[in-house]
Design a protein around this motif. Structure first.
Motif, PDB file in Angstrom:
ATOM      1  N   GLN A 108       2.754   0.329  12.996  1.00 29.48           N
ATOM      2  CA  GLN A 108       2.691  -1.003  12.370  1.00 29.48           C
ATOM      3  C   GLN A 108       3.894  -1.850  12.806  1.00 29.48           C
ATOM      4  O   GLN A 108       4.948  -1.301  13.160  1.00 29.48           O
ATOM      5  CB  GLN A 108       2.685  -0.836  10.833  1.00 29.48           C
TER       6      GLN A 108
ATOM      7  N   THR B  54      -3.453   0.568   6.377  1.00 38.02           N
ATOM      8  CA  THR B  54      -2.001   0.365   6.565  1.00 38.02           C
ATOM      9  C   THR B  54      -1.236   1.006   5.409  1.00 38.02           C
ATOM     10  O   THR B  54      -1.808   1.280   4.345  1.00 38.02           O
ATOM     11  CB  THR B  54      -1.607  -1.126   6.615  1.00 38.02           C
ATOM     12  N   LEU B  55       0.057   1.214   5.653  1.00 39.71           N
ATOM     13  CA  LEU B  55       0.885   1.867   4.637  1.00 39.71           C
ATOM     14  C   LEU B  55       2.247   1.166   4.601  1.00 39.71           C
ATOM     15  O   LEU B  55       2.867   0.947   5.639  1.00 39.71           O
ATOM     16  CB  LEU B  55       1.069   3.347   5.027  1.00 39.71           C
TER      17      LEU B  55
ATOM     18  N   ALA C  42       3.971   9.827   7.050  1.00 42.39           N
ATOM     19  CA  ALA C  42       4.215   8.414   6.724  1.00 42.39           C
ATOM     20  C   ALA C  42       4.936   7.726   7.877  1.00 42.39           C
ATOM     21  O   ALA C  42       4.588   6.596   8.272  1.00 42.39           O
ATOM     22  CB  ALA C  42       5.013   8.298   5.432  1.00 42.39           C
TER      23      ALA C  42
ATOM     24  N   GLN D 254       2.652   6.913  10.655  1.00 39.01           N
ATOM     25  CA  GLN D 254       1.818   5.740  10.340  1.00 39.01           C
ATOM     26  C   GLN D 254       2.651   4.449  10.444  1.00 39.01           C
ATOM     27  O   GLN D 254       2.214   3.469  11.053  1.00 39.01           O
ATOM     28  CB  GLN D 254       1.231   5.889   8.930  1.00 39.01           C
TER      29      GLN D 254
ATOM     30  N   ARG E  81       0.870  -1.192   0.000  1.00 31.28           N
ATOM     31  CA  ARG E  81       0.000   0.000   0.000  1.00 31.28           C
ATOM     32  C   ARG E  81       0.899   1.231   0.000  1.00 31.28           C
ATOM     33  O   ARG E  81       1.699   1.406   0.922  1.00 31.28           O
ATOM     34  CB  ARG E  81      -0.866   0.019   1.266  1.00 31.28           C
TER      35      ARG E  81
ATOM     36  N   CYS F 222      -6.225   8.930   2.525  1.00 29.19           N
ATOM     37  CA  CYS F 222      -5.433   8.013   1.681  1.00 29.19           C
ATOM     38  C   CYS F 222      -5.207   6.692   2.422  1.00 29.19           C
ATOM     39  O   CYS F 222      -5.426   5.604   1.861  1.00 29.19           O
ATOM     40  CB  CYS F 222      -4.080   8.617   1.345  1.00 29.19           C
ATOM     41  N   VAL F 223      -4.752   6.783   3.684  1.00 29.42           N
ATOM     42  CA  VAL F 223      -4.447   5.559   4.442  1.00 29.42           C
ATOM     43  C   VAL F 223      -5.733   4.736   4.607  1.00 29.42           C
ATOM     44  O   VAL F 223      -5.734   3.505   4.446  1.00 29.42           O
ATOM     45  CB  VAL F 223      -3.811   5.894   5.814  1.00 29.42           C
ATOM     46  N   ASN F 224      -6.820   5.440   4.863  1.00 29.13           N
ATOM     47  CA  ASN F 224      -8.110   4.760   5.015  1.00 29.13           C
ATOM     48  C   ASN F 224      -8.492   4.019   3.722  1.00 29.13           C
ATOM     49  O   ASN F 224      -8.889   2.847   3.748  1.00 29.13           O
ATOM     50  CB  ASN F 224      -9.161   5.822   5.381  1.00 29.13           C
TER      51      ASN F 224
END
Ligand code: NAD
Length: 272
Positions: A145, A96-97, A138, A141, A8, A89-91
């Motif tokens: 993770q 996840t990115l 970024a 985010q 992603r 965008c992440v949604n």
């Protein structure tokens, strides 16, 4: 080995030009993309990709009403506008990115002494703020993770710098622009030192002269630049967005999980 299966990725300025080349290659390699751009409508080739692939989302400049203000979302230079657009965008990517390509940028091709304060601030703001703040979001985010226990990698940042950061560029006046792209290179290198221990990789790509609408339009009003586009690169041709996209896919992929802090020069030998 070089694939992006289900990765992603956000690409800024991905609606035309080099960005669109990168978006197309990511989708061809199996990834999903969210594009952040200011254009009210994407380039027709980008629109076709969005419609046909089902793996590409577009977040254009749109005006959102808050209590007191109208805020443009999708403008990468302003955190108050960027933050909600980035969250969208992440949604859209499923929460996840895996990577971001900070590609959006603008040029100023005129002599040093002709630059006004406005000219200089505009190129500084888009190329510097527009790299710094999307990268910061970024990283925030990525930090939510998990890190891969084997590769010790958890996210890849690819920043588009320019040959103008380090090379002379015959036929052009890129002093101010080159300075902003030098920032991108130094910033990215320092960031790679700071974040390697937490598994976040950051690398730059420095393109040479690339066949984009911007350069084709420039060549119409200044035909002399055609000579430099064809003759200055030792490989005697303009680069294409595809040339840059291959490098971006590599740096985003698991083939590059041990690569951080490099500048990948894709310039037909201009820097050789
Ligand atoms: P382009 O003008 O075709 O595309 C850039 C995109 O960025 C546009 O769609 C624009 O709307 C978007 N953008 C600009 N400001 C923005 C903002 N504030 N918020 C969101 N989006 C914004 O440019 P290109 O030629 O494809 O270049 C892409 C990148 O590659 C740039 O960073 C450029 O400096 C760099 N580069 C280009 C060349 C070249 O020869 N074209 C060479 C070296 C480096």
């Amino acid at each position: 080995m070089i694939g992006l299966d289900n990765k992603r990725i956000i690409v800024t300025g991905g609606a035309p030009g080099i960005g669109l080349g990168i978006v197309t290659a990511i989708i061809e390699a199996g990834g999903h993309v969210a594009i952040l751009d200011l254009l009210p409508e994407p380039h027709p080739d980008c629109q076709a990709l969005i419609t046909e692939s089902g793996k590409c989302h577009y977040f254009k400049k749109c005006w959102e009403k808050t209590n007191t203000n109208l805020i443009a979302s999708g403008d990468i230079t302003k955190p108050e506008s960027l933050n909600p657009a980035f969250a969208k965008c992440v949604n859209a990517l499923g929460g996840t990115l895996d990577g971001i390509v900070t590609n959006a940028g603008i040029g100023t091709d005129k002599p040093f002494l002709d630059h006004s304060l406005n000219d200089f601030q505009r190129v500084l703001t888009v190329n510097q703020n527009g790299t710094f703040f999307p990268a910061q979001l970024a990283v925030r985010q990525f930090m939510t993770q998990p890190i891969d226990p084997i590769t010790r990698s958890r996210g890849s940042i690819v920043m588009i710098s320019s040959q103008a950061a380090s090379n002379k560029c015959p036929g052009h006046f890129l002093t101010a622009y080159g300075g902003t792209k030098g920032f991108v290179k130094s910033f990215c290198m320092q960031l790679s030192h700071e974040l390697a221990t937490v598994g976040i990789r950051s690398n730059t790509i420095s393109p040479g002269y690339i066949e984009t609408d911007l350069n084709l339009e420039l060549a119409k009003i200044r035909p002399d630049v055609n000579y430099y586009f064809q003759e200055a690169p030792p490989m005697k041709r303009l680069g294409s967005p595809k040339d840059i996209a291959g490098g971006a896919v590599y740096l985003l992929s698991d083939a590059a999980t041990y690569v951080t802090g490099i500048d990948l020069r894709i310039d037909g030998g201009m820097s050789a």
